[in-house]
Design an enzyme around this catalytic site. Sequence first.
Site, short mmCIF file in Angstrom:
data_model
loop_
_atom_site.label_atom_id
_atom_site.label_comp_id
_atom_site.label_asym_id
_atom_site.label_seq_id
_atom_site.Cartn_x
_atom_site.Cartn_y
_atom_site.Cartn_z
CG ASP A 259 -17.61 2.86 68.73
OD1 ASP A 259 -18.84 3.09 68.87
OD2 ASP A 259 -16.95 3.60 67.53
CE LYS A 266 -17.26 0.58 65.86
NZ LYS A 266 -16.48 1.19 64.82
NE ARG A 340 -16.38 12.43 63.25
CZ ARG A 340 -15.96 11.65 62.10
NH1 ARG A 340 -16.68 12.55 60.88
NH2 ARG A 340 -15.50 10.85 61.78
#
Length: 490
Positions: A259, A266, A340
Amino acid sequence: MTSLTPVTFVETDIERFAEQRGRIAILVTPDGRLDIAGRRVNRLSKGAVKRALEAKTEAGIKEGEVFTLAYPAGMAVDAVDVVCLSRNAPAEKVRAAGAALGKNRGKASLLIAAGGARRVAQLVMGAVLRDYQFNAHKTSAEAREGTIEVMCSDPEAAREAAAPRLAVAEGCFMTRDLVNEPANVLTTTEFANRLAEMESLGLKVEVLEEDQLAKLGMRTLLAVGQGSASPSKVVVMQWKGGAKDAAPLALIGKGVVFDTGGISLKPAAGMEDMTMDMGGAGTVAGVMRAIALRKAKANVVGLVGLVENMPSGTAIRPGDVVKSMKGDTVEILNTDAEGRLVLCDVMWYAQDRFAPAGMIDLATLTGAIIIGLGHENAGVFSNDDALCNAFLKAAQAEDEGAWRMPLGKAYDDMLKSPIADMKNIGGRPAGSITAAQFLQRFVKDGTPWVHLDIAGVASLKTDTTLAPKGATGWGVRALDRLIADKFETE
């Protein structure tokens, strides 16, 4: 996969102690009483065990404590580990004592003089779990050596009691291996291949490819992976050990093999830890392995969404609107809130296809849960008190930290979007709760559901009682116990 240290069970033979090599573990009670094996070792060591116990009892010996006599005179062993356990010691204390033995073992073989079979299962499980090492990518790593031998009054009973616990330990090892693997090794394809190999254990495994996912309408899941060269997949694992017509328990795992955050990139510092963002899928895989190995009399289906979240010219953007399999539309405000989006489609598919008796999803979902609960507890969210309490009871029995968090309309309102049915984030306040509220929108009426946010417990920078630093395997033991307690038939 990392293999468990070989464990064998033999009848008590105290004459062996005189010539035994490696390490010996003996059990004593908190008041310092020795059993027949302990008395024999004490004689061979010229009273060293008794002298050490007398010194310890003055300060008080704690339940589960282990202390070591190195190179005792009169014996050939490297060390004698003295384990303090009462007859009715709590399971977590027995496991912890076993873990201390596993940690101390090093490369030496270990002989545990355990007496009766009663405590053997937990003692051996603790020793095996703590003995884990992940050396798959160390070119100079030496081969694992040594065995664990358990000396007891009834080897067959001990073997029978330990077998299901060792099956769970093997499930934990699978989870740890998957979480510890780097992302250039554990691609979505490699992950799916490793799960498919479990068909040899009696699982039915299906791998759904991108074209099938598109036909099913899993657009939110596909959106997460569309910036990566690795194809997105959903793997379905079925174990049918219960009644033929019994609805299964569905376990859903987030499997983001790496990720970056996508376009909402990030920070560079710490991004290397995002190889563990598939921890939920790893836990589901470990549970499925455990129940297959111990032939659980339950119907369980495990589903994992495997994707990689990368920035590229094809990646999803902040501001995009995507339609889910359910049909609801989602405004993407942050592409780093991607887990999600994976889970919601897989959850809807699981309910559509299997009409489960209950559904539990696991995900390294939010950093917010670490702010709230640290690394001691996973966050637990649920729409069903009975299923939630059963899980919390199982987690407590296995000494896996879990804490129930709230849900409510006020948190749900934070997801309102002016241009779609919902946003994928609700802002900084209550970040783990709004993430759970997002998922709850994809739970059908009447489906008991638990969401486990395992971001703080899936992988740690320090050793724990039962694991070296790195992947912990959190959740495999608790979920296996939940299945045994609530979903298995006689």
